[in-house]
Design an enzyme around this catalytic site. Structure first.
Site, PDB file in Angstrom:
ATOM      1  N   ASP A 177       7.558  -1.541 -14.846  1.00 53.06           N
ATOM      2  CA  ASP A 177       7.876  -2.176 -13.573  1.00 53.06           C
ATOM      3  C   ASP A 177       9.374  -1.993 -13.323  1.00 53.06           C
ATOM      4  OD1 ASP A 177       8.646  -5.476 -12.548  1.00 53.06           O
ATOM      5  OD2 ASP A 177       7.923  -3.856 -11.277  1.00 53.06           O
ATOM      6  N   GLY A 178       9.714  -1.436 -12.177  1.00 55.53           N
ATOM      7  CA  GLY A 178      11.110  -1.114 -11.876  1.00 55.53           C
ATOM      8  C   GLY A 178      12.001  -2.335 -11.844  1.00 55.53           C
ATOM      9  N   GLN A 229      -2.926  -0.222  -7.942  1.00 50.01           N
ATOM     10  CA  GLN A 229      -3.187   0.263  -6.591  1.00 50.01           C
ATOM     11  C   GLN A 229      -4.366   1.232  -6.568  1.00 50.01           C
ATOM     12  OE1 GLN A 229       0.754   1.940  -5.941  1.00 50.01           O
ATOM     13  NE2 GLN A 229       0.661   2.751  -8.016  1.00 50.01           N
ATOM     14  N   ASP A 287      12.412   4.754  -4.458  1.00 52.71           N
ATOM     15  CA  ASP A 287      11.326   5.507  -3.800  1.00 52.71           C
ATOM     16  C   ASP A 287      10.009   4.803  -4.131  1.00 52.71           C
ATOM     17  OD1 ASP A 287       9.945   8.881  -4.190  1.00 52.71           O
ATOM     18  OD2 ASP A 287       9.688   7.349  -2.637  1.00 52.71           O
ATOM     19  N   PRO A 289       2.589  -3.757  -5.253  1.00 49.60           N
ATOM     20  CA  PRO A 289       3.432  -3.756  -6.460  1.00 49.60           C
ATOM     21  C   PRO A 289       4.926  -3.601  -6.159  1.00 49.60           C
ATOM     22  CG  PRO A 289       2.349  -1.620  -6.223  1.00 49.60           C
ATOM     23  CD  PRO A 289       1.801  -2.501  -5.128  1.00 49.60           C
ATOM     24  N   GLU A 310       5.154  10.855  -7.640  1.00 51.04           N
ATOM     25  CA  GLU A 310       4.659  12.225  -7.427  1.00 51.04           C
ATOM     26  C   GLU A 310       5.712  13.281  -7.770  1.00 51.04           C
ATOM     27  OE1 GLU A 310       5.477  10.971  -3.122  1.00 51.04           O
ATOM     28  OE2 GLU A 310       6.092  10.341  -5.131  1.00 51.04           O
ATOM     29  N   ASP A 324       8.387   4.551 -13.042  1.00 49.58           N
ATOM     30  CA  ASP A 324       7.269   4.253 -12.135  1.00 49.58           C
ATOM     31  C   ASP A 324       6.287   3.341 -12.870  1.00 49.58           C
ATOM     32  OD1 ASP A 324       6.072   5.745  -9.354  1.00 49.58           O
ATOM     33  OD2 ASP A 324       4.657   4.587 -10.573  1.00 49.58           O
ATOM     34  N   HIS A 373      11.691  13.440   1.232  1.00 53.17           N
ATOM     35  CA  HIS A 373      12.419  13.525  -0.049  1.00 53.17           C
ATOM     36  C   HIS A 373      13.842  14.047   0.119  1.00 53.17           C
ATOM     37  CE1 HIS A 373       8.226  13.327  -1.827  1.00 53.17           C
ATOM     38  NE2 HIS A 373       8.870  12.323  -2.397  1.00 53.17           N
TER      39      HIS A 373
HETATM   40  N1  SAM Z   1       7.066   8.051  -0.015  1.00 53.64           N
HETATM   41  C1  SAM Z   1       6.503   6.885  -0.362  1.00 53.64           C
HETATM   42  C2  SAM Z   1       6.690   5.838   0.655  1.00 53.64           C
HETATM   43  O1  SAM Z   1       7.483   6.024   1.555  1.00 53.64           O
HETATM   44  O2  SAM Z   1       6.042   4.849   0.655  1.00 53.64           O
HETATM   45  C3  SAM Z   1       6.803   6.444  -1.774  1.00 53.64           C
HETATM   46  C4  SAM Z   1       6.233   7.376  -2.692  1.00 53.64           C
HETATM   47  S1  SAM Z   1       6.103   7.015  -4.371  1.00 53.64           S
HETATM   48  C5  SAM Z   1       4.555   7.699  -4.668  1.00 53.64           C
HETATM   49  C6  SAM Z   1       5.838   5.315  -4.548  1.00 53.64           C
HETATM   50  C7  SAM Z   1       5.726   4.921  -6.012  1.00 53.64           C
HETATM   51  O3  SAM Z   1       6.193   3.570  -6.203  1.00 53.64           O
HETATM   52  C8  SAM Z   1       4.302   4.944  -6.576  1.00 53.64           C
HETATM   53  O4  SAM Z   1       4.192   5.982  -7.524  1.00 53.64           O
HETATM   54  C9  SAM Z   1       4.126   3.551  -7.203  1.00 53.64           C
HETATM   55  O5  SAM Z   1       3.407   3.566  -8.403  1.00 53.64           O
HETATM   56  C10 SAM Z   1       5.571   3.122  -7.390  1.00 53.64           C
HETATM   57  N2  SAM Z   1       5.790   1.691  -7.539  1.00 53.64           N
HETATM   58  C11 SAM Z   1       5.265   0.682  -6.791  1.00 53.64           C
HETATM   59  N3  SAM Z   1       5.699  -0.511  -7.237  1.00 53.64           N
HETATM   60  C12 SAM Z   1       6.518  -0.257  -8.308  1.00 53.64           C
HETATM   61  C13 SAM Z   1       7.257  -1.074  -9.221  1.00 53.64           C
HETATM   62  N4  SAM Z   1       7.225  -2.420  -9.118  1.00 53.64           N
HETATM   63  N5  SAM Z   1       7.992  -0.477 -10.172  1.00 53.64           N
HETATM   64  C14 SAM Z   1       8.022   0.880 -10.279  1.00 53.64           C
HETATM   65  N6  SAM Z   1       7.324   1.722  -9.456  1.00 53.64           N
HETATM   66  C15 SAM Z   1       6.585   1.152  -8.496  1.00 53.64           C
END
Ligand code: SAM
Length: 303
Positions: free
Chosen positions: A141-142, A34, A159, A168, A89, A109, A65
């Protein structure tokens, strides 16, 4: 409009957008997953943006949060093990670690650069949570992590970034994913996920609620106004043991006190009650939606 300003425009739909005045660009980085941007703004302070979508701002991240974490954590009598997917974050990790019964939190993450740049440029979001000895941070990857995970947890907190086409996070809102998540939950366990805007993407929110219900036998939703998102933001839970909606404001306040949770900026008993007051239109959309998000046919936000 001051010509001197840089403007960052976030679209909620192809026809509606929110403009943010940028005082300074602190960090910009394109990763395998991203685009990461960190801006200084007058209105919201420092702001984390991923793929053109505001994730967190220093001024109002507490709304998101605290709403994501505490209702389901309070519905569990004593959550010990928590799995956070996403949350780069560190704000979700920070809130989970407020609960004294928590002995272990695993945060997964996909993008190490989000964690590193947030720790470096917006440390107040995690507020030392990454250094807590109860926390384990995994870069993966989650989806794959949950499918291969042999450990069980009391609460799973999703989250992740919004379900955007090509993003992603899209396959973390599907039936197959929620069924895999159910397998890493202990008896009495619960899942909660951010579920996009209840106003600008009502159908996406309702589809997530329908899909969680399919995997957990029940689901519920709530929402809160997040100014930086310029929208009511939705959350969906699967919490068969105890529906957080049934917890009274007095019990919420009593339980926060009993757990010694102080320093919250947004959430308390009265706010808890307000979170669950979903408007008729959103309830109707949840009731009428038969759409289930699947790997073959995921749900997406409009933009
Ligand atoms: N508050 C935010 C929202 O409402 O959209 C979410 C915040 S948090 C920063 C989102 C996180 O999801 C990012 O750090 C991103 O790297 C992570 N992320 C995205 N796809 C993912 C995946 N497939 N596995 C794990 N983490 C993932």
């Amino acid at each position: 409009m001051s010509l001197g300003w840089k403007w960052f425009i976030e679209y909620q739909t192809p026809h509606s957008a929110h403009m943010h005045g940028i005082k300074r660009v602190i960090h910009s980085q394109k990763t395998k997953f991203q685009q990461i941007d960190i801006f200084d703004t007058d209105e919201y302070g420092r702001m984390l943006v991923l793929d053109g979508k505001v994730q967190s701002t220093v001024r109002d991240e507490c709304i998101y949060h605290e709403s994501l974490v505490h209702p389901v954590m309070l519905a569990h009598p004593a959550p010990r093990g928590v799995l956070i997917i996403g949350g780069g974050e560190g704000g979700t990790l920070r809130e989970v670690l407020r609960h004294p019964s928590v002995a272990r939190v695993v945060m997964v993450d996909i993008d190490a650069a989000v964690i590193e740049s947030s720790r470096k440029y917006i440390p107040e979001l995690s507020d030392g949570a990454f250094d807590d000895k109860r926390a384990e941070v995994v870069v993966a990857d989650g989806r794959r992590f949950v499918e291969r995970c042999g450990e069980k947890f009391d609460v799973v907190i999703m989250d992740v970034t919004d379900p955007l086409e090509g993003g992603p996070g899209a396959l973390l809102y599907t039936k197959e994913f929620y069924e895999a998540a159910r397998r890493v939950l202990r008896e009495g366990g619960a899942i909660v996920t951010q579920a996009t805007s209840t106003y600008y993407s009502t159908h996406c929110f309702a589809t997530i609620a329908r899909t969680v219900r399919g995997a957990f036998g029940m689901s519920g939703g709530y929402h809160a106004w997040v100014p930086a998102y310029d929208s009511m933001w939705g959350f969906v839970y699967g919490c068969p043991a105890k529906d957080p909606k049934t917890i009274s404001p007095e019990v919420v306040d009593g339980e926060l006190k009993r757990r010694g949770i102080t320093g919250l900026r947004f959430y308390d008993g009265e706010v808890h009650r307000a979170l669950f007051a979903l408007p008729k239109e959103v309830l109707r959309s949840i009731g009428e939606t038969d759409d289930v998000a699947t790997d073959a046919n995921p749900t997406f936000m409009p933009i």
